[in-house]
Scaffold this motif. Structure first.
Motif, PDB file in Angstrom:
ATOM      1  N   MET A  83       0.836  -1.215   0.000  1.00 48.89           N
ATOM      2  CA  MET A  83       0.000   0.000   0.000  1.00 48.89           C
ATOM      3  C   MET A  83       0.859   1.248   0.000  1.00 48.89           C
ATOM      4  O   MET A  83       2.000   1.232   0.399  1.00 48.89           O
ATOM      5  N   ASN A  84       0.271   2.294  -0.385  1.00 52.94           N
ATOM      6  CA  ASN A  84       1.049   3.461  -0.719  1.00 52.94           C
ATOM      7  C   ASN A  84       0.227   4.713  -0.399  1.00 52.94           C
ATOM      8  O   ASN A  84      -0.881   4.892  -0.907  1.00 52.94           O
ATOM      9  N   SER A  85       0.763   5.552   0.468  1.00 48.97           N
ATOM     10  CA  SER A  85      -0.026   6.703   0.925  1.00 48.97           C
ATOM     11  C   SER A  85      -0.233   7.735  -0.184  1.00 48.97           C
ATOM     12  O   SER A  85      -1.253   8.411  -0.230  1.00 48.97           O
TER      13      SER A  85
ATOM     14  N   PRO B 101       6.558   3.218 -10.988  1.00 47.11           N
ATOM     15  CA  PRO B 101       6.952   1.969 -10.330  1.00 47.11           C
ATOM     16  C   PRO B 101       6.034   1.610  -9.170  1.00 47.11           C
ATOM     17  O   PRO B 101       6.383   1.787  -8.013  1.00 47.11           O
ATOM     18  N   VAL B 102       4.847   1.144  -9.489  1.00 46.72           N
ATOM     19  CA  VAL B 102       3.919   0.662  -8.464  1.00 46.72           C
ATOM     20  C   VAL B 102       3.419  -0.710  -8.898  1.00 46.72           C
ATOM     21  O   VAL B 102       3.327  -0.982 -10.081  1.00 46.72           O
ATOM     22  N   SER B 103       3.090  -1.539  -7.924  1.00 44.04           N
ATOM     23  CA  SER B 103       2.523  -2.833  -8.279  1.00 44.04           C
ATOM     24  C   SER B 103       1.036  -2.632  -8.519  1.00 44.04           C
ATOM     25  O   SER B 103       0.418  -1.715  -7.967  1.00 44.04           O
ATOM     26  N   ARG B 104       0.490  -3.473  -9.352  1.00 47.63           N
ATOM     27  CA  ARG B 104      -0.947  -3.371  -9.611  1.00 47.63           C
ATOM     28  C   ARG B 104      -1.730  -3.631  -8.339  1.00 47.63           C
ATOM     29  O   ARG B 104      -2.812  -3.110  -8.150  1.00 47.63           O
ATOM     30  N   ARG B 105      -1.148  -4.462  -7.459  1.00 44.70           N
ATOM     31  CA  ARG B 105      -1.807  -4.748  -6.199  1.00 44.70           C
ATOM     32  C   ARG B 105      -2.014  -3.480  -5.387  1.00 44.70           C
ATOM     33  O   ARG B 105      -3.101  -3.226  -4.878  1.00 44.70           O
ATOM     34  N   SER B 106      -0.955  -2.671  -5.286  1.00 47.21           N
ATOM     35  CA  SER B 106      -1.102  -1.437  -4.500  1.00 47.21           C
ATOM     36  C   SER B 106      -2.129  -0.515  -5.118  1.00 47.21           C
ATOM     37  O   SER B 106      -2.908   0.124  -4.409  1.00 47.21           O
ATOM     38  N   VAL B 107      -2.113  -0.426  -6.449  1.00 45.96           N
ATOM     39  CA  VAL B 107      -3.084   0.437  -7.121  1.00 45.96           C
ATOM     40  C   VAL B 107      -4.492  -0.042  -6.787  1.00 45.96           C
ATOM     41  O   VAL B 107      -5.361   0.735  -6.377  1.00 45.96           O
ATOM     42  N   PHE B 108      -4.704  -1.348  -6.935  1.00 45.39           N
ATOM     43  CA  PHE B 108      -6.030  -1.914  -6.689  1.00 45.39           C
ATOM     44  C   PHE B 108      -6.456  -1.698  -5.234  1.00 45.39           C
ATOM     45  O   PHE B 108      -7.556  -1.216  -4.958  1.00 45.39           O
ATOM     46  N   LEU B 109      -5.553  -2.050  -4.318  1.00 42.52           N
ATOM     47  CA  LEU B 109      -5.905  -1.947  -2.903  1.00 42.52           C
ATOM     48  C   LEU B 109      -6.190  -0.505  -2.495  1.00 42.52           C
ATOM     49  O   LEU B 109      -7.107  -0.247  -1.725  1.00 42.52           O
TER      50      LEU B 109
ATOM     51  N   LEU C 237      -9.702   0.391  -0.920  1.00 37.81           N
ATOM     52  CA  LEU C 237      -9.715   0.973   0.419  1.00 37.81           C
ATOM     53  C   LEU C 237     -10.425   2.327   0.408  1.00 37.81           C
ATOM     54  O   LEU C 237     -11.202   2.646   1.312  1.00 37.81           O
ATOM     55  N   THR C 238     -10.176   3.108  -0.636  1.00 35.70           N
ATOM     56  CA  THR C 238     -10.847   4.397  -0.770  1.00 35.70           C
ATOM     57  C   THR C 238     -12.360   4.202  -0.826  1.00 35.70           C
ATOM     58  O   THR C 238     -13.114   4.901  -0.148  1.00 35.70           O
ATOM     59  N   GLY C 239     -12.801   3.232  -1.625  1.00 38.15           N
ATOM     60  CA  GLY C 239     -14.228   2.965  -1.764  1.00 38.15           C
ATOM     61  C   GLY C 239     -14.853   2.576  -0.432  1.00 38.15           C
ATOM     62  O   GLY C 239     -15.905   3.102  -0.045  1.00 38.15           O
ATOM     63  N   ILE C 240     -14.180   1.681   0.272  1.00 40.62           N
ATOM     64  CA  ILE C 240     -14.712   1.210   1.559  1.00 40.62           C
ATOM     65  C   ILE C 240     -14.763   2.362   2.562  1.00 40.62           C
ATOM     66  O   ILE C 240     -15.759   2.573   3.256  1.00 40.62           O
ATOM     67  N   LEU C 241     -13.675   3.125   2.581  1.00 44.22           N
ATOM     68  CA  LEU C 241     -13.587   4.256   3.510  1.00 44.22           C
ATOM     69  C   LEU C 241     -14.708   5.264   3.252  1.00 44.22           C
ATOM     70  O   LEU C 241     -15.350   5.770   4.180  1.00 44.22           O
TER      71      LEU C 241
END
Lengths: 140, 254, 296
Positions: free
Chosen positions: B1-3, B110-118, B122-126
């Protein structure tokens, strides 16, 4: 900027550059011992690949036109008398090329001879004038 | 994850968050504030006629304030409007960037697709969390100022059950948002699935597949038994949709 | 020699169209590599495969020694990329997108960013959606070079630029990447963009690699010969290896020769002729000729 390259010409850029530097040396625009622009400088000025400039410099060095001192850069070489053998080979090559061209253009031997004599005379004349200019310190 | 990613997602969704919270809260506050008015309105009607129309509804609906709040909020406004919010939030989370082509810009960092997705999930849930709970808590808080008794614990538990139902809808919408390159298509597909589920539940044996039925928490409100299995199954479905969505996103080409 | 890019038999199809067809490339580290081909030749798809935006159906690839499928994130950490039409977040300002990109990279040269923001006069507080096409490309270039990448990949970078800006872009690539010994991969459908700066060019058409050469080599290996014979010559003279094509008008011939100039010249000279010229080929002509022949 004295140098100019035409990337669209059929002549490779490094050859164009080489010819122009040779001409600059021959006409006295570049004098013995004068420092050449660095590969980087020249590449950026002409917006060409640094490897192209390197290639031109390497060939010029092999031909004894310039000398490279590690860490100091490249300088216009002294015209060496000792390199007669190399000189002769290079000259032979150039003359032969001239003759082939003339043959292909169907210029007969006499015409070629006369043309050569005329051009040589004109060239000598220019060299003398160039030397006089140099002596009187007109060059910057 | 990435702030950095999370900040960007929240920024893009901010207007939806503000708008959604305002609308939900306004509706929520209307319920306790209009209670006395509604009671007065009904008391003007002859009791026999009232029974004729509302015969199936327990008559204590108008006597029990908590039950009234629940019936208007958890069994009506929150699932309906919450579902619309969940679809609107979810549908553009991934398809939005695919549609305006910023996805390829993002994915060449340089980001993983996982971080982008998560970060997007997370934004949606929040966002849903903030909307639902701000509105609910303000409603209960406001209800406390009326002379009527409020069963806060029960209402909070019911809202938790409703939230899980909305989570299912959000996840489904995110899944379609990953599959389709356009938010409108993703939203349309989610609505279509929900309509099919709702229509299917007209047949009694298929009632169980309609998330809306479970998310009211009626059983709990009236009989007091917590619907553990439906809540677990809904959570599982939501997580399942997200897992599939992530798998699709990992394979997706932009 | 270390390779910055190494592609082996890379293929990618969309439905039944082969966008990239068994493509192999070797790009030496420190070079400027021109990736040439007409529009729709498969250049952008190749780049997307290299950067992990797409996955190959077949074949393998390594960028900076890293696997394109398994180590894509590390590749992107060390590679700058300017897309043909960079789509950045329109709602952000120039300043904001810089702030957004910066935390992703281990290195960020702020001095460089400031230098070129100033040089291009990009408005720091201007929204990206209000930038012109050229400014958009310039901003994408700044974002790509700020992390001091070992490899810079540019997809049709001059598309939205005028002549002056093109030349500036090339100069910046030279100054900030090439002179530092780093690698540049430059895709274009215009030979004009790459001929000035490229060491080597790969020509691609319909997903297939047609030719890979140094520009100098390309210029010296492909020649046209114009010859006027004195008499009729047999047709089999023109089936010599190296002759790519020829056209005739009476006894005058225009012959395109690749790689075998000397032998062909010797054979031609066996027949009496009036005139014979060797014409240096313009790169544009060579390029167009190669692409046209690959279609046939």
């Amino acid at each position: 900027m004295w140098y100019y390259v035409d990337p669209q010409s059929g002549v490779p850029i490094y050859v164009q550059l080489k010819e122009q530097i040779k001409k600059a040396v021959a006409t006295g625009l570049l004098t013995e011992g004068e420092q050449m622009p660095s590969v980087r400088e020249l590449a950026l000025q002409l917006t060409i690949n640094p490897n192209t400039v390197s290639k031109a410099y390497q060939e010029l060095e092999r031909e004894g036109i310039i000398q490279t001192a590690r860490g100091l850069g490249s300088f216009v070489a002294k015209r060496q008398k000792g390199k007669e053998q190399e000189q002769k080979i290079a000259l032979d090559k150039a003359l032969e090329k001239l003759m082939i061209e003339a043959y292909q253009l169907s210029v007969d031997a006499d015409t070629l001879h006369n043309e050569f004599i005329d051009k040589l005379a004109a060239w000598k004349d220019r060299l003398v004038k160039g030397a006089q200019n140099n002596d009187s310190g007109n060059r910057t | 994850m990435n702030s950095t990613l999370l900040k960007k997602e929240l920024r893009e969704a901010l207007w939806k968050l503000v708008l959604g919270t305002v609308i939900l809260t306004a509706l929520a506050l209307f319920i306790p504030l209009s209670y006395n008015f509604i009671i007065d309105l009904f008391s003007l009607l002859p009791y026999e006629q009232l029974e004729k129309y509302l015969g199936t509804i327990p008559t204590d609906l108008f006597n029990d304030f908590s039950l009234y709040l629940w019936s208007q909020w958890n069994a009506k406004n929150l699932p309906q409007l919450g579902a619309i919010m969940a679809i609107l939030v979810g549908m553009s989370l991934l398809a939005g960037e695919a549609n305006n082509k910023t996805m390829s810009f993002l994915l060449t960092r340089p980001v993983s697709r996982r971080s982008v997705f998560l970060s997007k999930v997370l934004t949606g849930i929040l966002m849903m969390f903030i909307m639902v709970w701000t509105a609910t808590l303000l409603m209960i808080f406001t209800a406390g100022f009326t002379p009527n008794a409020v069963d806060t614990g029960k209402l909070l538990t019911c809202t938790f059950i409703t939230s899980i139902g909305l989570f299912v809808i959000l996840s489904l919408s995110i899944l379609f948002s990953t599959i389709f390159g356009e938010p409108v298509k993703a939203g349309g597909a989610t609505v279509l699935i929900l309509v099919i589920l709702a229509a299917a539940s007209w047949f009694k044996p298929l009632r169980v597949i309609n998330p809306f039925i479970h998310m009211y928490g009626a059983q709990y409100m009236i009989a007091g038994t917590f619907p553990l299995i439906p809540v677990l199954l809904m959570s599982l479905a939501a997580v399942g949709f997200l897992a599939v969505a992530m798998w699709v996103f990992q394979k997706k080409e932009y | 020699m270390t390779l910055a890019i190494e592609l082996e038999g890379l293929s990618k199809s969309f439905k039944d169209k082969k966008a990239v067809d068994n493509l192999s490339l070797q790009v030496p580290a420190g070079s400027i590599y021109g990736f040439l081909g007409p529009n729709g030749a498969g250049k952008t798809t190749t780049i997307k495969l290299m950067l992990g935006l797409m996955r190959p159906d077949n074949g393998r690839g390594k960028i900076l020694g890293l696997d394109i499928e398994k180590e894509s994130e590390s590749i992107r950490r060390r590679t700058g990329y300017v897309a043909e039409m960079p789509h950045m977040y329109g709602y952000m300002t120039v300043q904001e997108i810089i702030k957004f990109c910066r935390p992703f990279y281990p290195v960020w040269n702020s001095g460089l960013v400031e230098k070129y923001l100033d040089f291009f006069s990009l408005p720091l507080k201007g929204k990206i959606k209000n930038l012109s096409k050229g400014m958009n490309t310039q901003l994408a270039l700044i974002l790509a070079i700020a992390p001091e990448p070992e490899l810079l990949v540019l997809d049709e970078p001059t598309a939205g630029l005028d002549t002056i800006n093109r030349q500036e872009l090339l100069r910046i690539i030279l100054e900030e990447i090439s002179v530092q010994g780093r690698t540049v991969f430059l895709s274009s459908h215009l030979l004009h963009d790459v001929e000035r700066v490229a060491d080597q060019v790969a020509i691609i058409n319909q997903g297939k690699l047609i030719d890979v050469r140094s520009i100098d080599d390309l210029k010296s290996s492909v020649k046209k010969v114009r010859v006027v014979f004195q008499k009729e010559v047999p047709d089999d003279l023109f089936s010599l290896p190296g002759i790519q094509s020829y056209s005739r008008e009476g006894k005058a011939y225009l012959i395109t020769i690749e790689d075998n100039l000397q032998d062909v010249l010797n054979a031609i000279k066996n027949y009496p002729y009036f005139a014979l010229d060797i014409i240096d080929q313009n790169l544009e002509d060579i390029f167009i000729d190669k692409v046209r022949r690959s279609k046939a």
